[in-house]
Design a protein around this motif. Structure first.
Motif, mmCIF file in Angstrom:
data_model
loop_
_atom_site.group_PDB
_atom_site.id
_atom_site.type_symbol
_atom_site.label_atom_id
_atom_site.label_comp_id
_atom_site.label_asym_id
_atom_site.label_seq_id
_atom_site.Cartn_x
_atom_site.Cartn_y
_atom_site.Cartn_z
ATOM 1 N N UNK A 113 -47.668 91.442 -35.163
ATOM 2 C CA UNK A 113 -48.046 91.537 -36.320
ATOM 3 C C UNK A 113 -49.177 93.059 -36.379
ATOM 4 N N UNK A 114 -49.721 92.854 -35.224
ATOM 5 C CA UNK A 114 -50.585 94.295 -34.828
ATOM 6 C C UNK A 114 -50.037 95.229 -35.053
ATOM 7 N N UNK A 115 -49.035 95.611 -34.573
ATOM 8 C CA UNK A 115 -48.081 96.832 -34.320
ATOM 9 C C UNK A 115 -47.645 97.149 -35.729
ATOM 10 N N UNK A 116 -47.110 96.088 -36.536
ATOM 11 C CA UNK A 116 -46.550 96.176 -37.770
ATOM 12 C C UNK A 116 -47.737 96.903 -38.895
ATOM 13 N N UNK A 117 -48.882 96.211 -38.732
ATOM 14 C CA UNK A 117 -49.829 96.655 -39.708
ATOM 15 C C UNK A 117 -50.478 97.926 -39.186
ATOM 16 N N UNK A 118 -50.498 98.379 -38.098
ATOM 17 C CA UNK A 118 -50.949 99.861 -37.660
ATOM 18 C C UNK A 118 -50.021 100.804 -38.271
ATOM 19 N N UNK A 119 -48.636 100.498 -37.958
ATOM 20 C CA UNK A 119 -47.565 101.754 -38.482
ATOM 21 C C UNK A 119 -47.848 101.847 -40.017
ATOM 22 N N UNK A 120 -47.911 100.604 -40.588
ATOM 23 C CA UNK A 120 -47.920 100.678 -42.078
ATOM 24 C C UNK A 120 -49.364 101.318 -42.655
ATOM 25 N N UNK A 121 -50.328 101.228 -41.966
ATOM 26 C CA UNK A 121 -51.690 101.771 -42.211
ATOM 27 C C UNK A 121 -51.661 103.416 -41.844
ATOM 28 N N UNK A 122 -50.669 103.668 -41.077
ATOM 29 C CA UNK A 122 -50.625 105.061 -40.703
ATOM 30 C C UNK A 122 -49.878 105.786 -42.169
ATOM 31 N N UNK A 123 -48.805 105.142 -42.368
ATOM 32 C CA UNK A 123 -48.210 105.679 -43.491
ATOM 33 C C UNK A 123 -49.050 105.667 -45.009
ATOM 34 N N UNK A 124 -49.658 104.563 -45.097
ATOM 35 C CA UNK A 124 -50.589 104.426 -46.319
ATOM 36 C C UNK A 124 -51.933 105.496 -46.401
ATOM 37 N N UNK A 125 -51.950 105.908 -45.245
ATOM 38 C CA UNK A 125 -53.479 106.855 -45.147
ATOM 39 C C UNK A 125 -53.170 108.030 -44.379
#
Length: 434
Positions: free
Chosen positions: A401-413
């Motif tokens: 989950x940590x990795x998934x949230x990180x990748x999504x945060x990159x794409x959203x910001x």
């Protein structure tokens, strides 16, 4: 007794030789002593070890105990039972002459009329009790606090934006690896400097300790204290972090305390620094629990507190933080560490670290951090949406989950990523798959 007939016959023969003056008295005594020792060792039935079963009349000198002890480990179980294991030197006066070994004391925190709690020691199936003063202050105030210390992690030459102290369990290797490679990867950022220190105690298994030492050599970000790693030792771990920052990273502008299952949108953190949200002194930002609003559990529950602690109170008498994510201004840390020297130990770390110590320091301002979420499913749903997730902190307990949230945060910001990241991350933006 038949088993002793052979050494006895030899003793009689030696005695007859002495009477006939074939050997001297000294030689006869030496021979008899050797035979007696060998005979009792080889031919006597095994004798169980002798244990002290009463300490009622025994005065324990703590200074002498310290001299006689090779090392001591505090083991605190989740059910509240506490063990203190002393490994004694061969010359220890607690044991007979040359018999080395271990003396195990235990205590159960129950209401007592006296200031000392009972300690019981299980020895060969029997218990004995003695009144002995309990440790009053955090163990990490001691001189031998750091079993592993990466003192160069936070170089004084760095313009340190913030240092992150992560409370992590010894066996959580994958969680630490995920944090290093995602939001705390200092190699990918620019304009702000971040360092992370993982705080651990001692594991139960030697094999885990070997792996932790290897991990420390590889990443140089492990800080290990001289206490058992358990839930009820989190206060010791927290004071360990304050001490380490005070001694090795006092120039950090901000200190973040978090747990190893917490995801931080680090780009929003940088933005708050740049917009002067955190440009203050003697401040704490966290999920705030106001004075007199947090109920003390007396009857049951994970945080059940004995009636002898905070007597006649229904609520904690200090404002404190829920400690899963806390931001402190760097000017506070040394004061909090010094306050632990005079603030009696309390095992609920949130109350102690961010309540009792803060109250002792005085003049500290609490502010509530918005957009913190501890529901992992809601965090995944938020970061998977087509709109930018406003979560500043989210729970990432499950594997991956940590990795998934990180990748999504990159794409959203993307705009913030480009502002605060170097080419190491930027060149991979177009190839990153979520």
């Amino acid at each position: 007794m038949a088993s002793l007939s052979f050494p006895r016959s030899i003793i009689r023969m030696v005695w007859k030789q002495f009477q006939r003056k074939e050997i001297t008295l000294t030689s006869a005594i030496v021979i008899v002593l050797i035979i007696f020792f060998v005979g009792t060792t080889l031919f006597s039935p095994a004798k169980p070890p002798t244990f002290l079963t009463r300490l009622d009349d025994m005065q324990i000198d703590l200074n002498k105990l310290k001299q006689d002890t090779k090392d001591a480990i505090l083991i605190e179980q989740d059910d509240g039972e506490v063990f203190v294991a002393f490994r004694l030197k061969d010359s220890a006066h607690f044991l007979n002459d040359d018999r080395g070994g271990r003396l195990l004391f235990t205590y159960r925190p129950e209401p007592q009329k006296s200031s000392a709690l009972p300690l019981t020691s299980a020895t060969n199936g029997r218990d004995f009790t003695v009144n002995m003063p309990l440790p009053t202050y955090p163990l990490t105030l001691a001189n031998n606090t750091f079993l592993i210390n990466n003192e160069h992690l936070c170089s004084s030459s760095l313009n340190m934006s913030f240092v992150v102290l992560v409370h992590t369990a010894t066996e959580n290797f994958l969680r630490r690896a995920s944090i290093r490679e995602t939001w705390a990867n200092h190699r990918i950022f620019r304009n702000h400097t971040i360092r992370i220190a993982f705080l651990v105690g001692q594991p139960e298994k030697d094999s885990t300790q070997v792996l932790i030492e290897h991990e420390s050599v590889m990443h140089k970000d492990i800080i290990q204290g001289n206490f058992m790693d358990s839930y009820r030792n989190l206060t010791h771990k927290g004071v360990l972090g304050f001490r380490w920052v005070s001694e090795y990273c006092s120039h950090a502008k901000y200190v973040v305390k978090t747990d190893d299952d917490v995801f931080l949108n680090v780009f929003k953190m940088f933005e708050k620094i740049d917009t002067n949200v955190f440009n203050k002194q003697k401040h704490i930002w966290c999920p705030v629990r106001q004075n007199g609003t947090s109920e003390i559990q007396r009857e049951k529950g994970k945080w059940k507190i004995d009636a002898s602690l905070f007597p006649n109170m229904k609520h904690y008498p200090v404002t404190y933080c829920n400690g899963y994510f806390v931001i402190l201004t760097g000017d506070l840390i040394s004061s909090l560490y010094e306050a632990s020297r005079t603030t009696p130990f309390f095992w609920i770390d949130d109350v102690y670290l961010f309540g009792l110590l803060v109250d002792k320091v005085g003049g500290v301002k609490f502010e509530t951090l918005p957009n913190l979420n501890l529901n992992e499913n809601k965090a995944i749903e938020c970061f998977n949406s087509n709109v930018t997730c406003d979560m500043f902190v989210a729970n990432a307990n499950s594997d991956g989950v940590m990795d998934r949230l990180w990748f999504r945060a990159i794409n959203q910001n993307i705009a913030l990523v480009k502002k605060y990241s170097n080419n190491l991350l930027l060149k991979n933006l177009n190839t990153t798959k979520t």
